[in-house]
Design a protein around this motif. Structure first.
Motif, PDB file in Angstrom:
ATOM      1  N   GLU A   3       0.808  -1.164   0.093  1.00  0.00           N
ATOM      2  CA  GLU A   3       0.002  -0.122   0.182  1.00  0.00           C
ATOM      3  C   GLU A   3       0.971   1.202   0.151  1.00  0.00           C
ATOM      4  O   GLU A   3       1.602   1.451   0.963  1.00  0.00           O
ATOM      5  CB  GLU A   3      -0.855   0.064   0.956  1.00  0.00           C
ATOM      6  N   SER A   7       0.795   1.251  -5.776  1.00  0.00           N
ATOM      7  CA  SER A   7      -0.755   0.742  -5.612  1.00  0.00           C
ATOM      8  C   SER A   7      -1.724   1.924  -5.877  1.00  0.00           C
ATOM      9  O   SER A   7      -2.593   1.390  -6.578  1.00  0.00           O
ATOM     10  CB  SER A   7      -0.898   0.185  -4.092  1.00  0.00           C
ATOM     11  N   THR A   8      -1.326   3.100  -5.462  1.00  0.00           N
ATOM     12  CA  THR A   8      -2.388   4.205  -5.654  1.00  0.00           C
ATOM     13  C   THR A   8      -2.331   4.606  -7.251  1.00  0.00           C
ATOM     14  O   THR A   8      -3.283   4.550  -7.815  1.00  0.00           O
ATOM     15  CB  THR A   8      -2.094   5.505  -5.086  1.00  0.00           C
ATOM     16  N   ILE A   9      -1.038   4.742  -7.694  1.00  0.00           N
ATOM     17  CA  ILE A   9      -1.064   5.024  -9.231  1.00  0.00           C
ATOM     18  C   ILE A   9      -1.628   4.088  -9.947  1.00  0.00           C
ATOM     19  O   ILE A   9      -2.199   4.109 -11.072  1.00  0.00           O
ATOM     20  CB  ILE A   9       0.443   5.115  -9.558  1.00  0.00           C
ATOM     21  N   LEU A  10      -1.469   2.583  -9.779  1.00  0.00           N
ATOM     22  CA  LEU A  10      -1.885   1.427 -10.402  1.00  0.00           C
ATOM     23  C   LEU A  10      -3.362   1.142 -10.232  1.00  0.00           C
ATOM     24  O   LEU A  10      -4.006   0.255 -10.765  1.00  0.00           O
ATOM     25  CB  LEU A  10      -1.089   0.240 -10.204  1.00  0.00           C
ATOM     26  N   GLY A  11      -3.855   1.819  -9.273  1.00  0.00           N
ATOM     27  CA  GLY A  11      -5.437   1.408  -8.757  1.00  0.00           C
ATOM     28  C   GLY A  11      -5.661   0.151  -8.057  1.00  0.00           C
ATOM     29  O   GLY A  11      -6.567  -0.495  -8.395  1.00  0.00           O
ATOM     30  N   LEU A  12      -4.589  -0.377  -7.599  1.00  0.00           N
ATOM     31  CA  LEU A  12      -4.700  -1.647  -6.996  1.00  0.00           C
ATOM     32  C   LEU A  12      -4.712  -1.624  -5.250  1.00  0.00           C
ATOM     33  O   LEU A  12      -3.896  -0.702  -4.922  1.00  0.00           O
ATOM     34  CB  LEU A  12      -3.544  -2.421  -7.280  1.00  0.00           C
ATOM     35  N   ARG A  13      -5.617  -2.453  -4.944  1.00  0.00           N
ATOM     36  CA  ARG A  13      -5.823  -2.508  -3.397  1.00  0.00           C
ATOM     37  C   ARG A  13      -4.324  -2.794  -2.679  1.00  0.00           C
ATOM     38  O   ARG A  13      -3.778  -3.985  -3.185  1.00  0.00           O
ATOM     39  CB  ARG A  13      -6.648  -3.254  -3.051  1.00  0.00           C
ATOM     40  N   TYR A  80       2.274  -4.244 -14.224  1.00  0.00           N
ATOM     41  CA  TYR A  80       1.272  -5.233 -13.828  1.00  0.00           C
ATOM     42  C   TYR A  80       1.671  -6.721 -14.106  1.00  0.00           C
ATOM     43  O   TYR A  80       0.930  -7.732 -14.364  1.00  0.00           O
ATOM     44  CB  TYR A  80      -0.125  -5.142 -14.768  1.00  0.00           C
TER      45      TYR A  80
END
Length: 102
Positions: A3, A7-13, A80
């Motif tokens: 986190e 993760s924010t840039i990639l939109g992943l939790r 990814y």
């Protein structure tokens, strides 16, 4: 995925670093309680032999890692590529940098 920024840039939790730290704190508390000679711990906590806040307690603990945790960061996931998905997740450059010191 750790986190944080990537993760924010990639939109992943992302998984907070606190999840790993809580487990380590538990292991160290058990080592202190039982007087066992060894437990699993992350490098920073193992060096201190303590749970924050506080001073080192001189616990006899060991820690281990794998080479990818010393050389890769969460940025490796920017493409990814699921080859870089691991547990615990790769952390930030700031987490890897202390390990590079002799």
């Amino acid at each position: 995925m750790h986190e944080g920024y990537w993760s924010t840039i990639l939109g992943l939790r992302g998984i907070p670093a606190a999840c790993e730290e809580i487990g380590v704190a538990r292991d160290l508390a058990l080592a202190e309680l039982t007087g066992c000679r060894s437990t699993s711990a992350t490098s920073a906590r193992a060096r201190r032999g303590t749970r924050p806040p506080g001073q080192g307690k001189g616990l006899r603990v060991t820690a281990e890692t794998a080479p990818h945790y010393l050389t890769l960061t969460d940025e490796a996931l920017r493409g990814y590529d699921s080859s870089f998905k691991m547990n615990p997740p790769l952390r930030t450059q700031a987490d890897v940098a202390p390990c590079a010191r002799p």
